[in-house]
Every structure is written in structure tokens, then in C-alpha cells.
Design an enzyme around this catalytic site. Structure first.
Site, PDB file in Angstrom:
ATOM      1  N   GLY A  30      72.696  41.473 -34.669  1.00  0.00           N
ATOM      2  CA  GLY A  30      73.453  41.408 -35.816  1.00  0.00           C
ATOM      3  C   GLY A  30      74.434  40.324 -35.891  1.00  0.00           C
ATOM      4  O   GLY A  30      74.416  39.444 -35.033  1.00  0.00           O
ATOM      5  N   HIS A  36      70.280  32.589 -35.494  1.00  0.00           N
ATOM      6  CA  HIS A  36      69.383  33.689 -35.806  1.00  0.00           C
ATOM      7  C   HIS A  36      68.271  32.990 -36.853  1.00  0.00           C
ATOM      8  O   HIS A  36      67.380  33.397 -36.712  1.00  0.00           O
ATOM      9  CB  HIS A  36      70.122  34.906 -36.259  1.00  0.00           C
ATOM     10  CG  HIS A  36      71.030  35.285 -35.312  1.00  0.00           C
ATOM     11  ND1 HIS A  36      72.376  35.501 -35.430  1.00  0.00           N
ATOM     12  CD2 HIS A  36      70.668  35.942 -34.023  1.00  0.00           C
ATOM     13  CE1 HIS A  36      72.958  35.833 -34.410  1.00  0.00           C
ATOM     14  NE2 HIS A  36      71.910  36.377 -33.419  1.00  0.00           N
ATOM     15  N   GLN A  60      74.206  46.517 -22.158  1.00  0.00           N
ATOM     16  CA  GLN A  60      74.568  45.207 -21.925  1.00  0.00           C
ATOM     17  C   GLN A  60      76.103  44.624 -22.246  1.00  0.00           C
ATOM     18  O   GLN A  60      76.252  43.623 -21.537  1.00  0.00           O
ATOM     19  CB  GLN A  60      73.720  44.197 -22.773  1.00  0.00           C
ATOM     20  CG  GLN A  60      74.081  43.818 -24.208  1.00  0.00           C
ATOM     21  CD  GLN A  60      72.967  43.175 -24.820  1.00  0.00           C
ATOM     22  OE1 GLN A  60      71.602  43.458 -25.159  1.00  0.00           O
ATOM     23  NE2 GLN A  60      73.177  41.760 -24.736  1.00  0.00           N
ATOM     24  N   GLY A 147      66.879  32.274 -28.671  1.00  0.00           N
ATOM     25  CA  GLY A 147      67.776  31.119 -28.707  1.00  0.00           C
ATOM     26  C   GLY A 147      68.118  30.412 -27.385  1.00  0.00           C
ATOM     27  O   GLY A 147      68.459  31.151 -26.358  1.00  0.00           O
ATOM     28  N   ASP A 150      71.624  31.206 -25.264  1.00  0.00           N
ATOM     29  CA  ASP A 150      71.653  31.908 -23.879  1.00  0.00           C
ATOM     30  C   ASP A 150      70.666  31.765 -23.201  1.00  0.00           C
ATOM     31  O   ASP A 150      69.827  32.549 -22.977  1.00  0.00           O
ATOM     32  CB  ASP A 150      71.690  33.394 -24.385  1.00  0.00           C
ATOM     33  CG  ASP A 150      72.748  33.784 -25.571  1.00  0.00           C
ATOM     34  OD1 ASP A 150      74.100  33.703 -25.155  1.00  0.00           O
ATOM     35  OD2 ASP A 150      72.559  34.133 -26.617  1.00  0.00           O
ATOM     36  N   ARG A 187      80.037  35.534 -31.688  1.00  0.00           N
ATOM     37  CA  ARG A 187      81.656  35.725 -31.240  1.00  0.00           C
ATOM     38  C   ARG A 187      82.436  34.655 -31.861  1.00  0.00           C
ATOM     39  O   ARG A 187      83.671  34.407 -31.540  1.00  0.00           O
ATOM     40  CB  ARG A 187      81.548  35.614 -29.669  1.00  0.00           C
ATOM     41  CG  ARG A 187      81.016  37.019 -29.001  1.00  0.00           C
ATOM     42  CD  ARG A 187      81.158  37.253 -27.689  1.00  0.00           C
ATOM     43  NE  ARG A 187      80.867  38.473 -27.110  1.00  0.00           N
ATOM     44  CZ  ARG A 187      79.672  38.833 -26.658  1.00  0.00           C
ATOM     45  NH1 ARG A 187      78.694  38.118 -26.460  1.00  0.00           N
ATOM     46  NH2 ARG A 187      79.460  40.066 -26.262  1.00  0.00           N
TER      47      ARG A 187
HETATM   48  O1  PAF Z   1      70.716  37.724 -27.602  1.00  0.00           O
HETATM   49  C1  PAF Z   1      70.965  39.069 -28.084  1.00  0.00           C
HETATM   50  O2  PAF Z   1      71.447  38.925 -29.084  1.00  0.00           O
HETATM   51  C2  PAF Z   1      70.526  40.065 -27.326  1.00  0.00           C
HETATM   52  O3  PAF Z   1      71.152  39.901 -25.921  1.00  0.00           O
HETATM   53  C3  PAF Z   1      69.522  40.688 -27.519  1.00  0.00           C
HETATM   54  C4  PAF Z   1      68.372  39.745 -26.835  1.00  0.00           C
HETATM   55  C5  PAF Z   1      69.188  40.933 -29.076  1.00  0.00           C
HETATM   56  C6  PAF Z   1      69.288  41.864 -26.603  1.00  0.00           C
HETATM   57  O4  PAF Z   1      70.276  42.879 -27.070  1.00  0.00           O
END
Ligand code: PAF
Length: 286
Positions: A30, A36, A60, A147, A150, A187
């Protein structure tokens, strides 16, 4: 767009969509931004149906990380997904994703999860892989869109897909940047204007690395040194890592096109990541 907030109806709707043709999937936490939306746009262009998920995954985040503060705005995100062409939006809650009795997690041993982000954030990738595997199971996509910002996440997810023989194609979509070059990230919401110059030191450093690479520098340690020096200076010494890595996150001696300059640093309350594939254009930025 259909909003799905229960696990069973999510499975049924995704199975039905997959039965009608290709199903692209964009997993997110989100706080959606243009990065995104570029994933959704690509999925929309390539697949018959598009599913996206929004779930801030507690597994995570480390105990002292920003799980509680992580920006959340489901109403705005749902509107953005609808406009971008998502067909099915999964908004599953924690007790649907990890119900009582949930006991199985995905652990990826070895180098890929032990270096870079893995070294800074122990357990992070196990949390990512567990939720991604779970979401893949619920959605059953033919293609998943991640993406490149990351970068290490794309490498470990690709490894999991191969290791577990998951019938899913992984598509990695280029990083989307703001006009001044800052990589789009949820962030970035933590960054006030006073922190902008420090945040921009990451893309400035990557731009300088690319300039030197184009000028013929092939000593990977020298390029990593340039990356590190610029970000150390820009962030007041809050660099976490700066390296040149190959597709297996190894650290080559000789830099080559296609290898990736990766950097992470702390800027105010934010931890920022960025990277650049050597040999590709970067900038200029306003
Ligand atoms: O990249 C992210 O936003 C998160 O690590 C993901 C892949 C949605 C898993 O929670």
C-alpha cells in the site's frame, strides 16, 4: 474493480480470472506511488486480468522497525488501483493471512538472503518470501510484477520461484523516479524538505558511478568507493552499504554492463534504498 477482503472469496475470484486467461499480480504494502502504478500498467498491458494486493506484512519488519508507522491509506490506494486498471484488489487482514495455527514459513538459506538488506535486517527476506508464497497461493497468477528498486527482493523471489518450481513468470519493472531523481518509495513520506538534499545523494552517487563507468572505469571496488564516498558525505555518515553486485549478488572485481550498483543509507527516520544497472542511462535530473 472488485475489492476482496476475505480469503475464500479472493481465492474464488482469482481462480475464475485465471480460468479466463492470463492473470498478472502486483503485491504491495500500500501507500501506493507511481512505482506501484507502473507495475499495474505493465501488468494491464500484458495480462487479461490484473490482481493487486495491499497488506502491510508484519513478518518482514524487525522488532525496532517501522511496522506501526508504515503509511497506510486504503481508500486512496483503492482509488488509484481502480484508475490504473486493477480488476481484483485483495485487502486481506492479518487474521486472514496468518490465522491461528499458522505455522509454516519460507526460509531461504545462503548468500542471497545473508548479504546487503539481509545483513542489515535479519529475517526480513524470510518474512517477504513467506507472504509472497502465501499470496501466490491465494492468487495463482501467471505473472508477478516486482519493482527493480528492491533489487535484492527480486533476486530472492526469483530464487524461490525456481527452487519451488512455482509456475509463475517474474517481471521486474524499472524504478520510477521523481523529477529530481529520488526513487519513488512509500518511505519517502518520512522525508521533510530539509532531508531532501541528503536523500538525493543516493541518486547523485549512482549517476556519478554511471558517468565513470561510461568513461571506462572497470574496477568494481573503485566504483563502489565512489558510491560510498558520495553517500557518506551526503548523509553525514549514515551509509549502510554501497557495492557493485552481479545477478547472484556476488561482488565482481571487474565491473560489467548489467551488473548493479546498490546503495542503502539512513536519512532522518527513513532508510532509503536505490540501485542502478551499469551501462544504462541515468538522469539528468532537474
Ligand atoms: O515490496 C513490497 O512492497 C513487499 O516486500 C511485498 C513484495 C509486497 C511483500 O510484502
Amino acid at each position: 474493480m472488485r475489492i476482496l477482503s476475505a480469503r475464500d472469496e479472493s481465492v474464488a475470484a482469482c481462480r475464475a480470472a485465471a480460468g479466463r486467461g492470463t492473470l498478472g499480480f502486483v503485491p504491495t504494502m500500500g501507500s501506493l506511488h507511481d512505482g506501484h502504478l507502473a507495475l499495474v500498467t505493465r501488468a494491464r498491458a500484458e495480462c487479461d486480468s490484473v490482481a493487486a494486493s495491499i497488506f502491510v506484512n508484519p513478518l518482514q519488519f524487525g522488532p525496532h522497525e517501522d511496522f506501526d508507522a508504515y503509511p497506510r491509506d486504503e481508500a486512496r490506494d483503492a482509488e488509484l488501483c481502480d484508475r490504473a486498471g486493477v480488476d481484483l484488489l485483495l485487502l486481506l487482514q492479518r487474521d486472514e493471512m496468518y490465522p491461528p495455527g499458522f505455522a509454516t514459513t519460507v526460509t531461504q538459506a545462503g548468500h542471497l538472503t545473508g548479504v546487503l538488506e539481509g545483513a542489515e535486517r535479519p529475517g526480513h527476506f524470510d518474512g517477504v518470501l513467506t507472504v509472497v508464497a502465501k499470496l501466490f497461493g491465494i492468487v495463482g497468477p501467471s505473472t508477478a510484477y516486482f519493482g527493480r528498486k528492491d533489487y535484492q527482493q527480486t533476486v530472492v523471489v526469483r530464487r524461490m520461484i525456481a527452487d519451488l518450481e512455482l509456475p509463475i513468470e517474474l517481471v521486474v519493472v524499472d524504478t520510477v523516479r521523481e523529477s529530481d531523481g529520488l526513487a519513488r518509495s512509500s518511505r519517502n513520506a518520512y522525508l521533510g524538505p530539509e532531508l531532501r538534499p541528503a536523500a538525493l545523494s543516493l541518486v547523485a552517487a549512482l549517476t556519478e558511478v554511471e558517468r565513470r563507468f561510461e568513461a571506462g572505469e572497470r574496477d568494481a571496488a573503485a566504483l563502489a568507493g565512489v558510491l560510498s564516498a558520495i553517500v557518506q558525505e551526503g548523509t553525514g555518515g549514515r551509509l549502510d552499504y554501497a557495492q557493485i553486485v552481479d545477478a547472484d549478488l556476488g561482488t565482481p572485481r571487474t565491473a560489467q554492463a548489467g551488473q548493479v550498483a546498490v546503495v542503502a543509507a539512513r536519512v532522518g527516520p527513513a532508510r532509503l534504498l536505490d540501485n542502478h544497472v551499469l551501462g544504462r542511462p541515468l538522469g539528468p535530473f532537474a
